[in-house]
Design a protein around this motif. Structure first.
Motif, mmCIF file in Angstrom:
data_model
loop_
_atom_site.group_PDB
_atom_site.id
_atom_site.type_symbol
_atom_site.label_atom_id
_atom_site.label_comp_id
_atom_site.label_asym_id
_atom_site.label_seq_id
_atom_site.Cartn_x
_atom_site.Cartn_y
_atom_site.Cartn_z
ATOM 1 N N GLU A 86 0.837 -1.201 0.000
ATOM 2 C CA GLU A 86 0.000 0.000 0.000
ATOM 3 C C GLU A 86 0.873 1.253 0.000
ATOM 4 O O GLU A 86 1.856 1.342 0.736
ATOM 5 N N LEU A 87 0.512 2.218 -0.818
ATOM 6 C CA LEU A 87 1.290 3.444 -0.930
ATOM 7 C C LEU A 87 1.058 4.350 0.279
ATOM 8 O O LEU A 87 -0.050 4.417 0.807
ATOM 9 N N PRO A 88 2.084 5.071 0.712
ATOM 10 C CA PRO A 88 1.892 6.062 1.768
ATOM 11 C C PRO A 88 0.884 7.115 1.321
ATOM 12 O O PRO A 88 0.770 7.425 0.126
ATOM 13 N N GLU A 89 0.170 7.681 2.255
ATOM 14 C CA GLU A 89 -0.879 8.649 1.929
ATOM 15 C C GLU A 89 -0.333 9.848 1.168
ATOM 16 O O GLU A 89 -1.004 10.400 0.291
ATOM 17 N N LEU A 90 0.896 10.278 1.480
ATOM 18 C CA LEU A 90 1.465 11.470 0.861
ATOM 19 C C LEU A 90 2.289 11.168 -0.395
ATOM 20 O O LEU A 90 2.983 12.041 -0.898
ATOM 21 N N SER A 91 2.216 9.957 -0.901
ATOM 22 C CA SER A 91 2.986 9.589 -2.088
ATOM 23 C C SER A 91 2.403 10.222 -3.353
ATOM 24 O O SER A 91 1.184 10.226 -3.563
ATOM 25 N N ILE A 92 3.280 10.721 -4.206
ATOM 26 C CA ILE A 92 2.822 11.270 -5.488
ATOM 27 C C ILE A 92 2.297 10.171 -6.395
ATOM 28 O O ILE A 92 1.628 10.445 -7.395
ATOM 29 N N TYR A 93 2.608 8.915 -6.062
ATOM 30 C CA TYR A 93 2.136 7.801 -6.875
ATOM 31 C C TYR A 93 0.637 7.569 -6.709
ATOM 32 O O TYR A 93 0.059 6.740 -7.429
ATOM 33 N N ASN A 94 0.018 8.270 -5.790
ATOM 34 C CA ASN A 94 -1.437 8.212 -5.653
ATOM 35 C C ASN A 94 -2.142 9.051 -6.721
ATOM 36 O O ASN A 94 -3.346 8.908 -6.927
ATOM 37 N N LEU A 95 -1.391 9.923 -7.382
ATOM 38 C CA LEU A 95 -1.988 10.758 -8.431
ATOM 39 C C LEU A 95 -2.294 9.889 -9.653
ATOM 40 O O LEU A 95 -1.433 9.130 -10.112
ATOM 41 N N PRO A 96 -3.489 10.009 -10.218
ATOM 42 C CA PRO A 96 -3.889 9.138 -11.327
ATOM 43 C C PRO A 96 -3.484 9.649 -12.705
ATOM 44 O O PRO A 96 -3.855 9.077 -13.720
ATOM 45 N N SER A 97 -2.730 10.739 -12.765
ATOM 46 C CA SER A 97 -2.405 11.373 -14.039
ATOM 47 C C SER A 97 -1.529 10.504 -14.942
ATOM 48 O O SER A 97 -0.752 9.676 -14.472
ATOM 49 N N THR A 98 -1.662 10.721 -16.248
ATOM 50 C CA THR A 98 -0.838 10.043 -17.255
ATOM 51 C C THR A 98 0.064 11.079 -17.912
ATOM 52 O O THR A 98 -0.377 12.191 -18.231
ATOM 53 N N TRP A 99 1.326 10.704 -18.128
ATOM 54 C CA TRP A 99 2.320 11.625 -18.681
ATOM 55 C C TRP A 99 2.971 11.010 -19.918
ATOM 56 O O TRP A 99 3.038 9.793 -20.053
ATOM 57 N N THR A 100 3.450 11.887 -20.799
ATOM 58 C CA THR A 100 4.149 11.434 -21.997
ATOM 59 C C THR A 100 5.621 11.796 -21.884
ATOM 60 O O THR A 100 5.949 12.930 -21.517
#
Length: 207
Positions: free
Chosen positions: A42-56
């Motif tokens: 489980e990811l930490p609450e403050l992890s940026i990996y919780n953001l669902p965005s897609t990048w190129t």
């Protein structure tokens, strides 16, 4: 008698080989399970990996931030047509890279996130990476939607504003994230002492 000894020896070796193969398979399975377990952790609450965005990326590949999990991240937000602060931020990133021990670089990603996705197409980002000799695997350029870019800037406490068709005013902040995507250090300003930044990176790599 000799034949009997050979038969027994052959049987023993066959059994030993089978046991060795079995143990090797068990070790490989345990390592695979450990890796899957770490990825599913489980990811930490403050992890940026919780953001669902897609990048190129500069290579035209679509990724999510969580694809970078397991690396120490050094991030800065720039735009490639910038003639003032951004070249100095690029120089700061290069300076940081040079001070990270070579053996640690495989575990570090230096990431440039564009605040001008309209201009900074993957093709332009690729050209910029070549122009600045940032083609090694540990360099990554990202372009997102205007909305995702703004959201990400908020997470990094980076403010930016378009002041002309080709110019932005923006914060000059380099951020360091641990392997779970949690912010551990920020360096603010241009050409500042980066000793603490290097220390933060090497500490996270060794953890």
């Amino acid at each position: 008698m000799k034949n009997l000894i050979y038969i027994l020896l052959a049987a023993f070796l066959f059994t030993a080989c089978n046991n060795a193969e079995k143990k090797e398979t068990e070790v490989e399975n345990d390592l695979a399970e450990t890796k899957v377990s770490a990825e599913n952790k489980e990811l930490p609450e403050l992890s940026i990996y919780n953001l669902p965005s897609t990048w190129t990326t500069q290579n035209g590949e679509n990724i999510q931030l969580e694809d970078l999990r397991g690396n120490v991240l050094v991030m800065v937000m720039i735009y490639t047509s910038c003639k003032a602060a951004c070249p100095r931020l690029v120089a700061d990133m290069r300076n940081i890279e040079k001070q990270v021990p070579e053996g640690d670089l495989d575990n570090v990603k230096f990431i440039m996130v564009s605040i001008d996705p309209e201009t900074d197409t993957p093709k332009r980002l690729k050209e910029f990476s070549i122009e600045n000799d940032m083609e090694d695997d540990h360099w990554l350029f990202l372009r997102g939607t205007p909305e995702d870019t703004r959201e990400f800037a908020t997470v990094l406490a980076v403010s930016y504003k378009k002041i002309s068709p080709i110019d932005f005013s923006h914060s000059n902040i380099i951020s360091v994230f641990d392997e779970e995507g949690v912010l551990v250090h920020q360096q603010e300003g241009l050409g500042v002492d980066n000793t603490e930044t290097i220390q933060a990176i090497t500490t996270e790599v060794s953890n």
